[in-house]
Design a protein around this motif. Sequence first.
Motif, mmCIF file in Angstrom:
data_model
loop_
_atom_site.group_PDB
_atom_site.id
_atom_site.type_symbol
_atom_site.label_atom_id
_atom_site.label_comp_id
_atom_site.label_asym_id
_atom_site.label_seq_id
_atom_site.Cartn_x
_atom_site.Cartn_y
_atom_site.Cartn_z
ATOM 1 N N LEU A 1453 0.827 -1.205 0.000
ATOM 2 C CA LEU A 1453 0.000 0.000 0.000
ATOM 3 C C LEU A 1453 0.864 1.257 0.000
ATOM 4 C CD1 LEU A 1453 -2.774 -1.071 2.517
ATOM 5 C CD2 LEU A 1453 -2.915 -0.953 0.037
ATOM 6 N N LYS A 1454 2.011 1.196 0.647
ATOM 7 C CA LYS A 1454 2.913 2.342 0.621
ATOM 8 C C LYS A 1454 3.461 2.560 -0.788
ATOM 9 C CE LYS A 1454 5.500 5.646 2.100
ATOM 10 N NZ LYS A 1454 4.894 6.960 2.396
ATOM 11 N N VAL A 1455 3.765 1.455 -1.472
ATOM 12 C CA VAL A 1455 4.211 1.580 -2.861
ATOM 13 C C VAL A 1455 3.113 2.223 -3.702
ATOM 14 C CG1 VAL A 1455 4.832 0.289 -4.930
ATOM 15 C CG2 VAL A 1455 5.872 -0.302 -2.733
ATOM 16 N N GLN A 1456 1.886 1.793 -3.512
ATOM 17 C CA GLN A 1456 0.782 2.378 -4.272
ATOM 18 C C GLN A 1456 0.601 3.845 -3.940
ATOM 19 O OE1 GLN A 1456 -2.352 -0.258 -3.166
ATOM 20 N NE2 GLN A 1456 -1.606 -1.947 -4.434
ATOM 21 N N ASP A 1457 0.864 4.205 -2.706
ATOM 22 C CA ASP A 1457 0.799 5.609 -2.324
ATOM 23 C C ASP A 1457 1.879 6.406 -3.056
ATOM 24 O OD1 ASP A 1457 -0.223 7.764 -0.683
ATOM 25 O OD2 ASP A 1457 1.673 7.644 0.404
ATOM 26 N N ILE A 1458 3.087 5.835 -3.153
ATOM 27 C CA ILE A 1458 4.165 6.507 -3.893
ATOM 28 C C ILE A 1458 3.799 6.634 -5.369
ATOM 29 C CG2 ILE A 1458 6.556 6.203 -4.651
ATOM 30 C CD1 ILE A 1458 7.173 5.006 -1.921
ATOM 31 N N VAL A 1459 3.176 5.600 -5.911
ATOM 32 C CA VAL A 1459 2.771 5.655 -7.323
ATOM 33 C C VAL A 1459 1.799 6.803 -7.542
ATOM 34 C CG1 VAL A 1459 1.500 4.428 -9.107
ATOM 35 C CG2 VAL A 1459 3.204 3.222 -7.755
ATOM 36 N N GLN A 1460 0.843 6.939 -6.645
ATOM 37 C CA GLN A 1460 -0.145 8.002 -6.826
ATOM 38 C C GLN A 1460 0.505 9.383 -6.757
ATOM 39 O OE1 GLN A 1460 -3.484 7.730 -7.549
ATOM 40 N NE2 GLN A 1460 -2.883 5.606 -7.911
ATOM 41 N N LYS A 1461 1.531 9.519 -5.952
ATOM 42 C CA LYS A 1461 2.132 10.843 -5.766
ATOM 43 C C LYS A 1461 3.143 11.193 -6.856
ATOM 44 C CE LYS A 1461 3.292 11.860 -1.490
ATOM 45 N NZ LYS A 1461 3.837 11.717 -0.110
#
Length: 1480
Positions: A1453-1461
């Motif tokens: 989920l942290k990776v997905q958060d980085i992707v979104q940003k």
Amino acid sequence: MYSEWASLSAQITANSCGAQCFSVLNKFPASAGREVVVSVVKQLSSNLGITQNAEPSHLVKDEEVKWCMDVICFGLSLPLQENETIKECVNVYCEWLTALLPNPKINVPKPICEDANLYARQIINHFHNLFVPRQGESADTIKRQALLCHRVLRKLQLIAQDSTKMDRQTWDTLLLFLLAINEILLAPPTVKDDVGDQLCERVLSVLFEVWLLACVRSFPSPSMWKTLQESCTMWRHRVALVDQWNRVNLALTARLLEFSYGPAFPPLKNADEDGQLIPAGMSNDCVAQTWYRFLRMIGNPTALCSPHVISKSPQFVQWALTHDKGAETHQHPCLQMLPKIFLNAMKGISSQVDAFLGLSKTALIGSLTGGSVVSGSGSGSGSGPTPAPAPTTPTSTSGPPSTSSSINSLPLPSLGAASVELAAARPKCNSILHVFHEWLFEAAHIGGDTWRQNRKKQACEASKRPSSMIMEHRKGSISLSQPNSLNDPASLPPALTIDKYESGRAEAIGTLCKIFCAKKTGEEILPVYLARFYMALQQCLKITEAKECDETLASILLHSSDLFRLDLDGINVLLPGFIAALEIVLPDKDLKLKSQQSSAVVFNRTELRRSAINILLSIMVLPLHYQALPIRDLANGETSEKMFTFIQLKSRLMNILMNALQVETDAQNTHMLLGGLLLCVQDAVTFEETELGGASEHLTNSGGVGGGGIQNHDTNLLSSDNAHALFVRATYLVCHRLISSWKTDLNVSLAALELLSGLARLHIRETDALECKRAVKWICDYICYQCSRPPPAHSKDLHSTIVAAFQCTASWLMQHPYLLHDKDCLQTVLEVVELGISGTKSQSKSGDIPKFKDEKELKPASMRVRDAAENLLTIILEQVGYFPSECGPESISSLLDEVALMKHCNSMSPAAATSTEQAIAKFKYFVTENSTILALLEEPLGNDQDPQPTVTLLIRGPFGRHAWTMQLRHLPRSKSGIKYHAINPGRPIPMNDISQRPECEQKNFPDGVDKVQPCVADFSIPTIEQMRERYGTSTIRELEAMLENQSIHEKLAWAEADNSADSLSHSQECVPPAVCHEFHAARLFLSHFGFLSFETRNPHNPSESLGTPPQRPLIVLDTKSSAFASDLDRLDKLSARTHDTVYVFYVKSGQTNAQQIIGNMSEDQSHTHNSHFGHMLQTLGWPVQVAEHSGWTGFAHNSWSLKGSAYDGGEQAQQSSNLPNSSELPNYNGSQRVLYWADVSSEIAFVVPTAWNLRYYSDTSDGESISSTDQIVWSRHDTSNANDLSGPAGAKSKSRNLSLELDTTGGSNNNNRGPKEPVPPTRRKGNVIKPALLAQAPAKIFLVWLESYEDHLNFPLEDLLAYTRTGEELQSLQLPRASDCHVIFVHSLLSGLLRVKLQGPSGRMSFATPLVDGMVLSRRVVGNLVRQTALNISRRRRLDNDNYQPPHVRRRLKVQDIVQKYKMDLSEAELLAHLFQRAI
């Protein structure tokens, strides 16, 4: 106690006889006397105010009053048929007695008011006539007499309570009168429904209550007390006597405890009526005196077991002499109640003992119907519900009580005897035994061998005496010196045989067990008490031939849970007896309890088994601890041929444990047995590794290499108790019962899986591969069964068991990697992984056609199950056989990051390489599968001089960070040793001979062309002449000029070449071109690994032309943002494993203050510790230096830091300045050192807090070094991010956020998806709706070493929480509470063993195995078992948390958060162009 004082029994007799002779009317015929009474009493009663207003009495002289009293005295003795006349006599006397009250009634004669005490004494004596039983009366008239007696008793009790005029003589008269009427009513043998039977309980209660009043107003003389004691011994055949005795004793005991031990001592909660028994004005000294005198009132209760003694009164002798057929005194039917009376007496004593021990409970003194027993539930001191008091005998009703009163001591509490907490301020065992030992020890021997021997001895002595009855001075009662025929047990009726007293004996021995189990640490018990107790236990533990569990055996087991863990001197002599008892109780599935009477307490079989299991857990380690030490036999001493050694008992204990586990049905009992089983196996394995030099003889010789005898011994594993045999038996038994019986129970399933995980960690021979394979197969079958259960059965608990089973499977595969070399085992495990991830298997049966991945619908049982299966799959592919890696167990991720890699890169200066932003700028960042970040460095590292296409990768995925370096090679390294770009290729020297070019005429056609006959086609090509004629000569001339010029140029070129330096005559060696370093290796890597194979999309559909991030094979990240480096660091700070912290404290004896406990770990106090404490610390984990540690340190701010990259050099210096000298004893408070342990899926740090921990936290609590967003960012991602998890169907899944079911219907955006493409599951997004639930702080686990076991009651848990901050508390919306903490107390016994006490929040999944409350451990295994228990507690807490997400999910989920940003929306062309750009 009153031997020097005279008894008043003769005076009682005189008063009784005198009352009947006082009246002169006795001289006249009865009819004349009746007429006088009727006439006189009628006139007197008319003035009482009953039918008309009262007037002053006309009796003004003493003679008038005495004459009337003479008449009334005769009237009270009239036959019961004259009920109205007797009633009027009673009314007159009751009115006249008000003269003793402060306000006498107006109709009381004046002489009585003037000398109230004198006349009151006469009236009281006259009342005796009313209570005399009349012979041959009907039941109706007896009831009328009882009503009048009740009236008199109420009036006398009221006068005693309210009168202020009574003098000592009147008090003595009243007490003697009450003794007299009790004597006349109760001394004869009980006859059902006679006046004595109806008034029994009432006259006794009035006697005792008025006696208590007299203790306050006019304390009775020793002669009165002696008379009371003598009288009570004559009434012991009455059930009510013991019941009322118990009632008064408990009321006095409650008051005694109040002033003896203070208000903090748990009160004895009696019924409200019983609480009013004690007068308000009774002083403390008076309470103590009265309590002891009442306690000794009925003599030794064990006399109730001798009908000959009870029936020696003249009344029984008279009955025997007047019996029609002749009978002995002890054969009266009423004596058949003696076993019940004895039981009630023992229960009363037991209740008093419980009160002194601080067992807070309600004394159940009340009406009981028939033979049933009112039972209640015990509770800990001051905690838990208390049972409502049973209705008590009415004390103010006009009618007689309809039922008899009894008392019942409380049965076992709901959680087993081990959980009952005694009062900390309780008296010493010696003090209690000083009071009760004589009765309890004698009662415990009733019916035993010692008792029978004493009886024979007494009978032998009696047979030598004259065959006559020796009359005592006390009313001519028969003495004990009776002929042998009277003492002959054969003459007793069947209801009075000695075995009928079994229930009372069981209560007595149970009470003794409770007293000795109340021993405090360091408390001394007199050797004489210990010896008598051990003898009594040995007698009671004898097993009959029928091998039944009788009440005595059950009572011992119920109340002896702590007996073997209290450092009692010599307690181990009872070990064989207890083991024999356990062999009867525990292996029996349908245990039948032998009971002698219906009134006995019905034991709860589950509680009985629980207590037996507690005893078993306290003796499991004794055989290996004492080994060949002999156990002496109490009966025969050293000459016994049956002398055991401890090690000989080991196999019996193992069999008890295995058999008990085989038949146990209660969940809590099973949980305890599973903990004990792992203790046994672990202890045996550790013993053979350490004590026997690395391996036992059984293990070394069982393979057939020498040792024939041992080889035969090992052929049958069931008869062997070595470590290998225990491992095999435990594995088989637990796996079998897990599949067959336990799969539906959450706690038992978790305990069984925890035990299997513990077994997996044991070092067992490789030849046990078959057992290990079978265990893995069973666990996989368990997962399959749980997953295949129907949908209604799928719940949170079910999925918790599946997740735990996957974790257990991972433990087995990690410890036994060779299992994956087995084809069948590998297939089984991978099928289960597939089942967990997708919800189905590719092959449901072996013969089915496999269903491919893209043909299956992706529908796991739940996302938790899928996460667990993914974790197992990753462990199989990455860790099995490779953990620990070169980085050590402290990290499963690479210890390299961008900064570390750039330090080895030639293109950066060392100074610049320390900047994280500059290092990141050298990398290209891509995201694949929306869960893995690829960081690519195209520059070769400095230690590689081979100019090949090289790319260095940092892969950040859900399961950690991994570093790889790849080269594109056309030959393997073994064949590329000779470099193809050598400086001198070694070419041959050229020859300078210039060859002669032959001159020849150029021909356009072959020589023989003219000889060929031309054909028509030949003439189709025009000749030169024909062309000249057709086009003119100018064109032809230009062509000829061009040919001539070309020929000239060629000749000049040849001439120039011959003279140049590059000609053959002047040739030089060829030089290879410069080596190419520009390879665009990232593009090559991505292309070769398939990340650039773009799928064909519909160009007219905008959503497909670019693709949403989850669909794209590759997403480019924008690294120019300054926050990108911090986000990467936060991702690296999210460990791929769970992490926990255990805080270790040392509590010296009597310490209750947090500062004192913390101060124990200072360097000047370290030498005063128990030496075993330091040994335990060393077995908990590995000492590590925090500055060089890359795993969990117990603090969030400095965990998971790379070695050599100090997170804060100034901070380290500050920490070092606050530390003691390094030459002192190492402290593990987390400042410089910490104890650490890790496996493939979890990390645990053991911190020993000091004062530094409190100071350090206060210094950093402002958030300077602890970022609250580092590890909670996963629980606060926004809704759009959460919706992206489900791909194009995200919009459709909003309404299903809290559902565990998967959306298989699809949406409008799914129309273009292939028909067999799997439907992506939707993750439960409870954190979007309820962010507060996810912010749960990790479980606080304390390990506390106690010098004194009782200190666990006052452990300052709340105050010590301030020393246990990790920095993660800032993430939580609530700080840890003391009620949520788990505490493992360890107390060192004098034997060198360790006693365990567990404390924690109440809940379904609170306590984990292998440690069990009350267990006794050896020092060999304490560190291992404590660590396993702490890990299992944390795992259970995570399983019980609905919103917990595993570490790899948080990282994803942290990776997905980085992707979104940071994602860059590039088209395919822009993506390819981006690949050809250099990073910097």
